[in-house]
Write a protein that holds these residues in place. Sequence first.
Motif, PDB file in Angstrom:
ATOM      1  N   LEU A  53       0.865  -1.178   0.000  1.00  0.00           N
ATOM      2  CA  LEU A  53       0.000   0.000   0.000  1.00  0.00           C
ATOM      3  C   LEU A  53       0.899   1.225   0.000  1.00  0.00           C
ATOM      4  CD1 LEU A  53      -2.623  -1.074   2.713  1.00  0.00           C
ATOM      5  CD2 LEU A  53      -2.540  -1.666   0.282  1.00  0.00           C
ATOM      6  N   THR A  54       0.992   1.897  -1.128  1.00  0.00           N
ATOM      7  CA  THR A  54       1.897   3.039  -1.296  1.00  0.00           C
ATOM      8  C   THR A  54       1.174   4.331  -0.968  1.00  0.00           C
ATOM      9  OG1 THR A  54       3.061   1.862  -3.070  1.00  0.00           O
ATOM     10  CG2 THR A  54       3.428   4.228  -2.903  1.00  0.00           C
ATOM     11  N   THR A  55       1.772   5.137  -0.087  1.00  0.00           N
ATOM     12  CA  THR A  55       1.145   6.406   0.278  1.00  0.00           C
ATOM     13  C   THR A  55       1.506   7.537  -0.683  1.00  0.00           C
ATOM     14  OG1 THR A  55       2.963   7.017   1.784  1.00  0.00           O
ATOM     15  CG2 THR A  55       1.092   5.802   2.732  1.00  0.00           C
ATOM     16  N   HIS A  56       2.767   7.547  -1.164  1.00  0.00           N
ATOM     17  CA  HIS A  56       3.186   8.601  -2.092  1.00  0.00           C
ATOM     18  C   HIS A  56       4.482   8.187  -2.779  1.00  0.00           C
ATOM     19  CE1 HIS A  56       5.422   9.582   1.573  1.00  0.00           C
ATOM     20  NE2 HIS A  56       6.166  10.444   0.904  1.00  0.00           N
ATOM     21  N   HIS A  57       4.904   8.985  -3.737  1.00  0.00           N
ATOM     22  CA  HIS A  57       5.940   8.556  -4.673  1.00  0.00           C
ATOM     23  C   HIS A  57       7.371   8.782  -4.219  1.00  0.00           C
ATOM     24  CE1 HIS A  57       7.287  12.576  -6.013  1.00  0.00           C
ATOM     25  NE2 HIS A  57       6.024  12.952  -5.889  1.00  0.00           N
ATOM     26  N   HIS A  58       7.625   9.441  -3.121  1.00  0.00           N
ATOM     27  CA  HIS A  58       8.998   9.751  -2.734  1.00  0.00           C
ATOM     28  C   HIS A  58       9.850   8.486  -2.612  1.00  0.00           C
ATOM     29  CE1 HIS A  58       8.138  14.028  -0.989  1.00  0.00           C
ATOM     30  NE2 HIS A  58       8.254  14.025  -2.300  1.00  0.00           N
ATOM     31  N   ILE A  77      -0.368  -1.177  -4.844  1.00  0.00           N
ATOM     32  CA  ILE A  77      -1.485  -0.242  -4.889  1.00  0.00           C
ATOM     33  C   ILE A  77      -0.971   1.146  -4.552  1.00  0.00           C
ATOM     34  CG2 ILE A  77      -3.681   0.388  -3.785  1.00  0.00           C
ATOM     35  CD1 ILE A  77      -4.154  -2.579  -3.262  1.00  0.00           C
ATOM     36  N   GLY A  78      -1.457   2.160  -5.256  1.00  0.00           N
ATOM     37  CA  GLY A  78      -1.020   3.521  -4.965  1.00  0.00           C
ATOM     38  C   GLY A  78      -1.949   4.549  -5.562  1.00  0.00           C
ATOM     39  N   PRO A  79      -1.720   5.829  -5.257  1.00  0.00           N
ATOM     40  CA  PRO A  79      -2.611   6.898  -5.717  1.00  0.00           C
ATOM     41  C   PRO A  79      -2.563   7.081  -7.233  1.00  0.00           C
ATOM     42  CG  PRO A  79      -0.672   7.813  -4.625  1.00  0.00           C
ATOM     43  CD  PRO A  79      -0.645   6.337  -4.388  1.00  0.00           C
ATOM     44  N   ARG A  80      -3.741   7.216  -7.831  1.00  0.00           N
ATOM     45  CA  ARG A  80      -3.837   7.362  -9.279  1.00  0.00           C
ATOM     46  C   ARG A  80      -3.057   8.575  -9.773  1.00  0.00           C
ATOM     47  NH1 ARG A  80      -7.237   5.073 -12.641  1.00  0.00           N
ATOM     48  NH2 ARG A  80      -8.600   4.418 -10.924  1.00  0.00           N
ATOM     49  N   SER A  81      -3.148   9.681  -9.055  1.00  0.00           N
ATOM     50  CA  SER A  81      -2.528  10.916  -9.542  1.00  0.00           C
ATOM     51  C   SER A  81      -1.005  10.883  -9.485  1.00  0.00           C
ATOM     52  CB  SER A  81      -3.051  12.121  -8.751  1.00  0.00           C
ATOM     53  OG  SER A  81      -2.710  12.009  -7.382  1.00  0.00           O
ATOM     54  N   GLU A  82      -0.428   9.881  -8.819  1.00  0.00           N
ATOM     55  CA  GLU A  82       1.032   9.739  -8.781  1.00  0.00           C
ATOM     56  C   GLU A  82       1.493   8.437  -9.425  1.00  0.00           C
ATOM     57  OE1 GLU A  82       1.767  12.384  -4.722  1.00  0.00           O
ATOM     58  OE2 GLU A  82       2.635  10.400  -4.851  1.00  0.00           O
TER      59      GLU A  82
END
Length: 256
Positions: A53-58, A77-82
């Motif tokens: 579960l990925t919170t953000h791209h850093h 799994i991660g946010p669509r916008s990133e």
Amino acid sequence: MPIEIEQFMCRSDNFGVLLHDTESGETALVDAPEERAILEAVARTGWQPTVILTTHHHGDHVEANLALKERYGLKIIGPRSEAAKIPGIDEQVDDGGSFDFAGHRVDVIETPGHTAGHVCYHFPDDKIAFTGDTLFALGCGRLFERKAPDMFASLEKLTAALPLDTSIHCGHEYTQANARFALTVDPTNSALKTRAEEIDALRADNRPTLPTTMALEMATNPFLRWHDPVIRRNLGMESASDVEVFAEIRKRKDIF
């Protein structure tokens, strides 16, 4: 069945977290900061991850994505916008969406501020939330890709979505430094002073300061207490808007 949690350190100050459902045997990893530390946690627990579960791209949150995917064949799994910035992503999620992990509902809360598309994962039935680099124990993330009003709105969203008894896991062990700063803007808060002493004792014993709870953050975290008249008076901002107070606290933390 309740979820079992293994929290461990990665890199210099990142937290790694394995979530294990004992009935199904499925295991989720929240972010992938460092392959070595994660493999050690897997060996220690015997829990082989099936999903990240990925919170953000850093980079300090996705560094081990591809290595772990190759090793375990797991889903990311991660946010669509990133999505374009998250290595190996398989499933894209959006604000307000939900998905299932081993029979446990997971709600997606988009919280832009630290990055433009950061998300948090809330397990409402298990009373657990993973807030990445948006909400820290006694702090919030630096504003790299969005401005203060965006982070303010994200934190407001979390305070509305997460009940006070929610257990909060975040991305870094920043709590001791955050406590020292918090005392500069809220020095008479007895709950904060007690908590700062407890944090010093934990860190002196090399123990983690997480998880925290939403109730504890609401009582002691200055980044959630923009409405407090004592903090406003200490900042000389009694008549300022809530977002202006938040922005000033974030500005002061940046140079602390």
